[in-house]
Design a protein around this motif. Structure first.
Motif: not given
Length: 590
Positions: A14-34
């Motif tokens: 847990l040394a990179w970024g903050n929760e908001a940035q992780r949430a954005v990347l999680h949304a992108i990961a979900e979009d990549v999966a689709k």
């Protein structure tokens, strides 16, 4: 892990970024999966400490619970060695994995609990599909993983082409977010630190500067404590282990790294995490710190000290961009520490020079006063002997004694003059009418020239005035004219010129004293202004002198922000030129 296989340590999490940035990347990961028709997509980003950290995992809650925020060493060898490159992707089939790679994946990865498809060309749970996310300069920013394709099949070139067409823009978005986090947070923290540096008044002593600097950093930055500990110093509880800690930080500096100290473990540039030293834990407990970022301060190969930034238990975790920013701040501090040391060294040297100057001044005056008493006794006894009408055969000896006494008396006066012009505290300036002073000196010394058959010429402009110390300037003019007369033989000429002259754009006056005397050799010209220097020329040695007159001339000139130079030809004569800044004379009545 089987015997003979390497042991790996899990890096700090847990040394990179903050929760908001992780949430954005999680949304992108979900979009990549689709878009790519995969059930699971995972993203690792490269941190400033060289480790990879999982920041987004979509489609597998078990993997997310196990891997999210976990970090691993950057190791791409098995991907390139075992994988097949496919248009920016690397496919690593399970049947090519060796035991070491499987052990690595067991330690740092996650194997989904799903069966193999069992069809020809089917996807296996141990297969890997990885894309190296690189910026425009080819710098690695992260790794993107695709797992469990909905087709149940391994990728083909056609499938990879379709994946890139559907999700290529998202790859660029991920890189952009990673770089923005890296640089934006870094810029913010560096700006805070530099604002703290600007709060410090210039010219502080090094200890005062560091004390105010760390207080300002703690106030302006998102930290609970800030320390700058220079090499050779130590915090109270760390003093017994100072040398060992400095050696560690020297090694960290050579690797251009940092240490992240937490109460249980210490992470950083020296390899795997180690248990935090007890003395560091004690210091952190004393300060109420939960984490302590230690960044070496250095320049070139030289380790100068350590920047310590601490956060309490309720503080934010240190991110990669903040650590990058701290290294920039440490570099700024290195320059400021070196500058402060230079200023402090200059102060110390100036203090020593002042002490030396005071000692020399006191010594000169003491010597001069001590010589005055025996000279006075000598003159008194000479006068008593002369009153008793000594016999003719004693006259030669008495004349020699009188010459010696007069020489000592002249030396005493020169020493007193040298002492006065060497002591700026004794210089009381006033408006000096240099034209009148030069004429008076020439008139006073003219009989000496007439006695020896020397022609004294005078060309003095009217109303030339300077701001200076009257006694010193009179001594300057007297020494130059008397020296010219002393070293000029009968039938020779001495010319004294005082005129207006500018130098480097500044108005001033120029005094020139030229003679047709014995001259000075080129080897000795450069030394004539040294105190107690006497020429080795026999014709010069026959003339009495102390070697102090021209030293006084130079000191007086420097004291008045002027310039003196000499030109001479042996056997033909010497010219001394003094330039002094001019003062416009006050109107009558002022």
């Amino acid at each position: 892990m089987t015997e003979g296989q390497p042991t790996w340590i899990r890096p700090r999490e847990l040394a990179w970024g903050n929760e908001a940035q992780r949430a954005v990347l999680h949304a992108i990961a979900e979009d990549v999966a689709k878009r790519t028709a995969h059930k699971v997509v995972a993203l690792e980003v490269l941190r400033s400490d060289g480790y990879l950290e999982f920041v987004a995992i979509a489609g597998d809650e078990a993997a997310r619970a196990k891997m999210m925020g976990q970090a691993s060493p950057l190791e791409l060898g098995h991907i390139r060695r075992l994988g097949q490159e496919m248009d920016g992707w690397w496919h690593v089939p399970h049947d090519r994995l060796d035991d070491t790679t499987r052990a690595w994946l067991d330690q740092y990865g996650h194997r989904p609990d799903v069966p193999a498809s069992g069809v020809p060309g089917g996807w296996d749970p141990d297969d890997q599909m990885v894309r190296l996310l690189e910026d425009a300069d080819g710098e690695l920013r992260g790794l993107l993983y695709l797992d469990e394709p909905l087709s149940g099949l391994r990728p083909t070139p056609e499938v990879v082409t379709a994946i890139n067409a559907e999700a290529g823009v998202l790859f660029e978005a991920i890189i952009s977010i990673v770089e923005r986090e890296l640089y934006a947070e870094q810029v913010r923290m560096v700006n805070q630190a530099r604002a703290a540096m600007r709060d410090i008044e210039p010219g502080r002593r090094l200890e005062e500067f560091l004390e105010e600097m760390t207080a300002a950093m703690a106030a302006r930055m998102n930290v609970d404590s800030a320390d700058v500990v220079l090499k050779g110093d130590a915090l109270d509880l760390l003093a017994p282990d100072r040398e060992q800690l400095e050696e560690v930080m020297t090694q960290v500096w050579r690797r251009r790294g940092h240490l992240m100290v937490e109460r249980d473990q210490t992470w950083g540039a020296l390899g795997a995490a180690v248990a935090t030293r007890p003395e560091l834990v004690s210091e952190m407990e004393k300060r109420g710190l939960e984490s302590w970022l230690l960044v070496p301060i250095g320049m070139g190969e030289d380790f100068l000290g350590t920047l310590g930034l601490g956060r309490a238990a309720n503080g934010d975790r240190w991110t990669a961009s903040e650590i990058n920013a701290a290294t920039v701040v440490a570099a700024d501090l290195a320059s400021m520490v070196l500058d402060a040391r230079v200023v402090e060294r200059e102060r110390e040297l100036n203090s020593r020079l002042r002490a030396l100057s005071d000692y020399r001044h006191d010594m000169i005056f003491t010597l001069a006063h001590e010589l005055r008493n025996p000279v006075s006794v000598l003159w008194t006894n000479l006068e008593l002997i002369q009153d008793d009408a000594p016999p003719p055969e004693m006259q030669g000896s008495l004349a020699a004694i009188e010459r010696a006494a007069r020489r000592i008396e002249d030396m005493v006066e020169d020493l007193m003059a040298l002492g006065r012009v060497s002591d700026p505290r004794a210089a009381a300036t006033a408006e000096v009418r240099l034209s009148e002073m030069t004429r008076d000196v020439a008139a006073f010394l003219a009989p000496l020239g007439e006695q020896d058959g020397i022609d004294l010429e005078l060309a003095v402009a009217d109303d030339l005035v300077v701001d200076g110390e009257p006694a010193g300037l009179q001594r300057l003019v007297t020494n130059l004219v008397s020296n010219a007369l002393k070293y000029t033989s009968s039938g020779g000429r001495v010319r004294v010129v005082l005129e207006e002259a500018s130098r480097d754009g500044a108005d001033g006056v120029r005094l020139t004293v030229a003679d047709t005397g014995i001259g000075i050799s080129q080897e000795e010209v450069a030394r004539v202004f040294e105190a107690f220097f006497r020429s080795q020329d026999p014709s010069a040695r026959r003339r009495p002198g102390t070697g102090l007159g021209l030293a006084v001339v130079r000191r007086v000139t420097q004291q008045h922000l002027g310039h003196v130079e000499v030109a001479s030809v042996l056997g033909e004569g010497t010219t001394f030129t003094v330039w002094l800044p001019r003062l416009t004379p006050s109107p009558p009545g002022e």
